[in-house]
Write a protein that holds these residues in place. Structure first.
Motif, PDB file in Angstrom:
ATOM      1  N   LYS A   1      77.337  49.593  14.569  1.00 22.09           N
ATOM      2  CA  LYS A   1      77.912  50.420  15.628  1.00 22.09           C
ATOM      3  C   LYS A   1      79.246  49.846  16.111  1.00 22.09           C
ATOM      4  O   LYS A   1      80.169  50.600  16.448  1.00 22.09           O
ATOM      5  CB  LYS A   1      76.929  50.529  16.789  1.00 22.09           C
ATOM      6  CG  LYS A   1      75.703  51.386  16.452  1.00 22.09           C
ATOM      7  CD  LYS A   1      74.725  51.445  17.606  1.00 22.09           C
ATOM      8  CE  LYS A   1      73.517  52.313  17.258  1.00 22.09           C
ATOM      9  NZ  LYS A   1      72.511  52.353  18.332  1.00 22.09           N
ATOM     10  N   MET A   2      79.353  48.514  16.132  1.00 22.21           N
ATOM     11  CA  MET A   2      80.623  47.894  16.506  1.00 22.21           C
ATOM     12  C   MET A   2      81.704  48.240  15.487  1.00 22.21           C
ATOM     13  O   MET A   2      82.850  48.531  15.852  1.00 22.21           O
ATOM     14  CB  MET A   2      80.449  46.375  16.602  1.00 22.21           C
ATOM     15  CG  MET A   2      79.545  45.918  17.738  1.00 22.21           C
ATOM     16  SD  MET A   2      79.232  44.135  17.723  1.00 22.21           S
ATOM     17  CE  MET A   2      80.865  43.495  18.105  1.00 22.21           C
ATOM     18  N   ILE A   3      81.342  48.228  14.211  1.00 23.15           N
ATOM     19  CA  ILE A   3      82.306  48.584  13.167  1.00 23.15           C
ATOM     20  C   ILE A   3      82.733  50.035  13.309  1.00 23.15           C
ATOM     21  O   ILE A   3      83.922  50.371  13.172  1.00 23.15           O
ATOM     22  CB  ILE A   3      81.698  48.323  11.775  1.00 23.15           C
ATOM     23  CG1 ILE A   3      81.526  46.818  11.544  1.00 23.15           C
ATOM     24  CG2 ILE A   3      82.571  48.919  10.675  1.00 23.15           C
ATOM     25  CD1 ILE A   3      80.853  46.464  10.237  1.00 23.15           C
ATOM     26  N   GLN A   4      81.783  50.920  13.588  1.00 23.87           N
ATOM     27  CA  GLN A   4      82.118  52.333  13.770  1.00 23.87           C
ATOM     28  C   GLN A   4      83.036  52.540  14.961  1.00 23.87           C
ATOM     29  O   GLN A   4      83.894  53.431  14.941  1.00 23.87           O
ATOM     30  CB  GLN A   4      80.843  53.150  13.945  1.00 23.87           C
ATOM     31  CG  GLN A   4      80.020  53.272  12.668  1.00 23.87           C
ATOM     32  CD  GLN A   4      78.682  53.954  12.889  1.00 23.87           C
ATOM     33  OE1 GLN A   4      78.087  53.847  13.962  1.00 23.87           O
ATOM     34  NE2 GLN A   4      78.188  54.662  11.883  1.00 23.87           N
ATOM     35  N   ASP A   5      82.880  51.721  16.007  1.00 17.38           N
ATOM     36  CA  ASP A   5      83.767  51.817  17.172  1.00 17.38           C
ATOM     37  C   ASP A   5      85.147  51.238  16.870  1.00 17.38           C
ATOM     38  O   ASP A   5      86.154  51.695  17.420  1.00 17.38           O
ATOM     39  CB  ASP A   5      83.149  51.084  18.361  1.00 17.38           C
ATOM     40  CG  ASP A   5      81.901  51.779  18.889  1.00 17.38           C
ATOM     41  OD1 ASP A   5      81.749  52.992  18.653  1.00 17.38           O
ATOM     42  OD2 ASP A   5      81.069  51.102  19.523  1.00 17.38           O
ATOM     43  N   ASN A   6      85.195  50.220  16.003  1.00 17.47           N
ATOM     44  CA  ASN A   6      86.453  49.517  15.736  1.00 17.47           C
ATOM     45  C   ASN A   6      87.340  50.225  14.721  1.00 17.47           C
ATOM     46  O   ASN A   6      88.556  50.024  14.726  1.00 17.47           O
ATOM     47  CB  ASN A   6      86.171  48.097  15.236  1.00 17.47           C
ATOM     48  CG  ASN A   6      85.585  47.202  16.316  1.00 17.47           C
ATOM     49  OD1 ASN A   6      85.521  47.586  17.480  1.00 17.47           O
ATOM     50  ND2 ASN A   6      85.153  46.015  15.946  1.00 17.47           N
ATOM     51  N   ILE A   7      86.737  51.006  13.831  1.00 12.48           N
ATOM     52  CA  ILE A   7      87.490  51.596  12.716  1.00 12.48           C
ATOM     53  C   ILE A   7      87.487  53.124  12.839  1.00 12.48           C
ATOM     54  O   ILE A   7      86.446  53.731  13.013  1.00 12.48           O
ATOM     55  CB  ILE A   7      86.884  51.184  11.365  1.00 12.48           C
ATOM     56  CG1 ILE A   7      86.882  49.653  11.231  1.00 12.48           C
ATOM     57  CG2 ILE A   7      87.651  51.808  10.208  1.00 12.48           C
ATOM     58  CD1 ILE A   7      86.151  49.154  10.009  1.00 12.48           C
ATOM     59  N   ILE A   8      88.665  53.693  12.725  1.00 12.83           N
ATOM     60  CA  ILE A   8      88.814  55.149  12.791  1.00 12.83           C
ATOM     61  C   ILE A   8      89.543  55.625  11.540  1.00 12.83           C
ATOM     62  O   ILE A   8      90.631  55.133  11.213  1.00 12.83           O
ATOM     63  CB  ILE A   8      89.595  55.578  14.047  1.00 12.83           C
ATOM     64  CG1 ILE A   8      88.851  55.167  15.324  1.00 12.83           C
ATOM     65  CG2 ILE A   8      89.836  57.080  14.045  1.00 12.83           C
ATOM     66  CD1 ILE A   8      89.618  55.447  16.600  1.00 12.83           C
ATOM     67  N   LEU A   9      88.938  56.575  10.838  1.00 13.17           N
ATOM     68  CA  LEU A   9      89.580  57.235   9.697  1.00 13.17           C
ATOM     69  C   LEU A   9      90.019  58.623  10.136  1.00 13.17           C
ATOM     70  O   LEU A   9      89.216  59.385  10.669  1.00 13.17           O
ATOM     71  CB  LEU A   9      88.621  57.350   8.508  1.00 13.17           C
ATOM     72  CG  LEU A   9      88.138  56.057   7.844  1.00 13.17           C
ATOM     73  CD1 LEU A   9      87.256  56.385   6.649  1.00 13.17           C
ATOM     74  CD2 LEU A   9      89.310  55.213   7.399  1.00 13.17           C
ATOM     75  N   ALA A  10      91.271  58.929   9.902  1.00 17.46           N
ATOM     76  CA  ALA A  10      91.798  60.257  10.255  1.00 17.46           C
ATOM     77  C   ALA A  10      92.599  60.787   9.077  1.00 17.46           C
ATOM     78  O   ALA A  10      93.275  60.021   8.379  1.00 17.46           O
ATOM     79  CB  ALA A  10      92.668  60.177  11.505  1.00 17.46           C
ATOM     80  N   VAL A  11      92.507  62.102   8.845  1.00 12.08           N
ATOM     81  CA  VAL A  11      93.206  62.746   7.730  1.00 12.08           C
ATOM     82  C   VAL A  11      94.069  63.866   8.266  1.00 12.08           C
ATOM     83  O   VAL A  11      93.602  64.716   9.035  1.00 12.08           O
ATOM     84  CB  VAL A  11      92.203  63.299   6.691  1.00 12.08           C
ATOM     85  CG1 VAL A  11      92.953  63.993   5.560  1.00 12.08           C
ATOM     86  CG2 VAL A  11      91.334  62.188   6.134  1.00 12.08           C
ATOM     87  N   ASP A  12      95.332  63.860   7.869  1.00 11.25           N
ATOM     88  CA  ASP A  12      96.244  64.937   8.241  1.00 11.25           C
ATOM     89  C   ASP A  12      95.915  66.163   7.399  1.00 11.25           C
ATOM     90  O   ASP A  12      95.965  66.122   6.169  1.00 11.25           O
ATOM     91  CB  ASP A  12      97.691  64.495   7.992  1.00 11.25           C
ATOM     92  CG  ASP A  12      98.695  65.456   8.616  1.00 11.25           C
ATOM     93  OD1 ASP A  12      98.456  66.676   8.563  1.00 11.25           O
ATOM     94  OD2 ASP A  12      99.716  64.987   9.146  1.00 11.25           O
ATOM     95  N   SER A  13      95.573  67.261   8.043  1.00 12.54           N
ATOM     96  CA  SER A  13      95.157  68.465   7.318  1.00 12.54           C
ATOM     97  C   SER A  13      96.306  69.108   6.537  1.00 12.54           C
ATOM     98  O   SER A  13      96.071  69.880   5.609  1.00 12.54           O
ATOM     99  CB  SER A  13      94.574  69.489   8.293  1.00 12.54           C
ATOM    100  OG  SER A  13      95.530  69.847   9.280  1.00 12.54           O
ATOM    101  N   LYS A  14      97.565  68.788   6.886  1.00 13.72           N
ATOM    102  CA  LYS A  14      98.702  69.395   6.199  1.00 13.72           C
ATOM    103  C   LYS A  14      99.018  68.702   4.873  1.00 13.72           C
ATOM    104  O   LYS A  14      99.258  69.358   3.864  1.00 13.72           O
ATOM    105  CB  LYS A  14      99.939  69.373   7.105  1.00 13.72           C
ATOM    106  CG  LYS A  14      99.823  70.269   8.325  1.00 13.72           C
ATOM    107  CD  LYS A  14     101.112  70.251   9.126  1.00 13.72           C
ATOM    108  CE  LYS A  14     101.012  71.187  10.325  1.00 13.72           C
ATOM    109  NZ  LYS A  14     102.266  71.170  11.134  1.00 13.72           N
ATOM    110  N   ASN A  15      99.047  67.368   4.901  1.00 10.97           N
ATOM    111  CA  ASN A  15      99.463  66.642   3.693  1.00 10.97           C
ATOM    112  C   ASN A  15      98.395  65.692   3.164  1.00 10.97           C
ATOM    113  O   ASN A  15      98.636  64.967   2.205  1.00 10.97           O
ATOM    114  CB  ASN A  15     100.757  65.854   3.959  1.00 10.97           C
ATOM    115  CG  ASN A  15     100.652  65.015   5.231  1.00 10.97           C
ATOM    116  OD1 ASN A  15      99.587  64.538   5.592  1.00 10.97           O
ATOM    117  ND2 ASN A  15     101.775  64.852   5.923  1.00 10.97           N
ATOM    118  N   SER A  16      97.210  65.684   3.808  1.00 10.31           N
ATOM    119  CA  SER A  16      96.067  64.878   3.361  1.00 10.31           C
ATOM    120  C   SER A  16      96.345  63.374   3.399  1.00 10.31           C
ATOM    121  O   SER A  16      95.701  62.609   2.675  1.00 10.31           O
ATOM    122  CB  SER A  16      95.624  65.279   1.949  1.00 10.31           C
ATOM    123  OG  SER A  16      95.212  66.622   1.928  1.00 10.31           O
ATOM    124  N   VAL A  17      97.287  62.946   4.214  1.00  9.05           N
ATOM    125  CA  VAL A  17      97.540  61.514   4.380  1.00  9.05           C
ATOM    126  C   VAL A  17      96.420  60.907   5.226  1.00  9.05           C
ATOM    127  O   VAL A  17      96.074  61.432   6.285  1.00  9.05           O
ATOM    128  CB  VAL A  17      98.909  61.268   5.042  1.00  9.05           C
ATOM    129  CG1 VAL A  17      99.088  59.794   5.387  1.00  9.05           C
ATOM    130  CG2 VAL A  17     100.020  61.724   4.114  1.00  9.05           C
TER     131      VAL A  17
END
Length: 349
Positions: free
Chosen positions: A172-188
């Motif tokens: 749970k600490m790892i899930q709080d510490n790390i965020i993955l986000a994807v740009d819907s326009k260019n998939s970055v």
């Protein structure tokens, strides 16, 4: 019929006069609140945030206009409308942080905290080397009986969908510490990591990026690699069969070199034809095996690191000055209400 509404008039001059008359009270409140909030916020561990950006090669499910889609994507325009040939599109990558198996693969990451000067696993760092706020130090924290030390490869022995209490806590600490986000326009893909140690946040960001690359590569090439292994098995079996037929033909030919009987000649021709058929089957499978190798290479995605993770030089939280300022403003309003409670009561009565 129009209802008349009561209008509350607040005399600003009266409020200022009230503040001046109770100046000593305000000064005491401000000093006390400033000292208490400062002592509190100073003893709350600071955190550092860094991020890295990754652009994976996409399998776009468009038969026509592929080149045009590539050109448009460079300008941030998506012509694919989310039509990818992959079942797992880039927009689903953030869901990996909800998967215990992917989280467990991060337990064995090697990090080197600045204060420790020695490498430890990320699991051990989060379990034993985290600074605690003052109130946890004062009142204590419930200790788990199943505290573990995890070696670099020991996380592979875990069953990721049946964590112990300590493993679940770290997950749970790892899930709080790390965020993955994807740009819907260019998939970055943007990977953001927050930790108490600036060097650890950079190392974890790099490791998560590498783990994500491995996951995407495995997904894209998994079927092609299975096909490659299948064709390799068939090719090796065909090779053994061909070599066996060739040895049988060679042995028969050597044993009957000077024999001119028609039956012997016919049998020799049969063995030669059988050898040739097995050779043709073997060469066909070699071609299929080479094609499968090319397919693995074709499906292996290329990655471009648009932004590498840097070691942050300034903490991102908590914002100490802002916290103290907000508390002082809140104390001002509460003090004003308490001091002028009689006048306020008269206004609303």
């Amino acid at each position: 019929m129009v209802e008349q509404q009561d209008v509350v008039n607040i005399n600003i001059a009266s409020v200022i006069r009230q503040i001046k008359n109770n100046k000593r009270v305000y000064i005491i409140v401000f000093v006390v609140v400033g000292i208490i909030t400062s002592l509190h916020i100073v003893n709350v561990p600071r955190t550092y945030t860094t991020d890295t950006k990754l652009a994976p090669e996409l399998n776009v499910g468009m038969k026509n206009g592929g080149g045009l889609a590539d050109i448009a994507s460079s300008f941030g325009i998506d012509l694919t409308n989310g039509q990818f040939s992959d079942a797992i599109t880039p927009l689903l990558y953030p869901s990996l942080m909800e998967d215990n198996k992917f989280i467990a693969s991060l337990f064995g990451i090697r990090v080197t905290p600045i204060k420790l000067h020695k490498p430890v696993t990320y699991f051990d760092y989060l379990s034993h080397d985290q600074e605690k706020p003052w109130y946890i130090k004062l009142f204590g924290e419930k200790k788990e009986k199943d505290v573990l030390h995890v070696s670099n490869d020991q996380y592979k022995l875990f069953y990721p969908y049946l964590f112990t209490k300590e493993q679940d806590k770290v997950a749970k600490m790892i899930q709080d510490n790390i965020i993955l986000a994807v740009d819907s326009k260019n998939s970055v893909i943007t990977i953001t990591v927050t930790d108490q140690d600036p060097l650890v946040s950079k190392q974890v960001a790099d490791s998560v990026r590498n783990k994500l690359q491995e996951y995407i590569t495995h997904y894209r090439t998994n079927k092609a690699k299975r096909d490659l292994a299948y064709y390799r098995k068939l090719m090796l079996d065909a090779k053994r069969t061909y070599e066996k037929a060739r040895r049988k033909y060679s042995a028969f030919s050597d044993a009957n070199t000077e024999v001119l009987l028609t039956s012997v000649t016919s049998q020799q021709e049969d063995l030669e034809n059988d050898m040739q058929l097995k050779f043709n089957a073997y060469t066909a499978l070699v071609s299929q095996y080479n094609g499968a190798q090319a397919k693995v290479q074709e499906n292996t995605p290329a990655f471009t690191v648009l932004k590498g993770a840097a070691v942050p030089d300034k903490p991102t939280a908590p914002k100490r000055m802002i916290f103290v300022l907000v508390m002082e403003v809140l104390a001002f309003f509460i003090t004003t209400i308490v001091v002028g409670r009689k006048k306020i009561a008269k206004i609303f009565n």
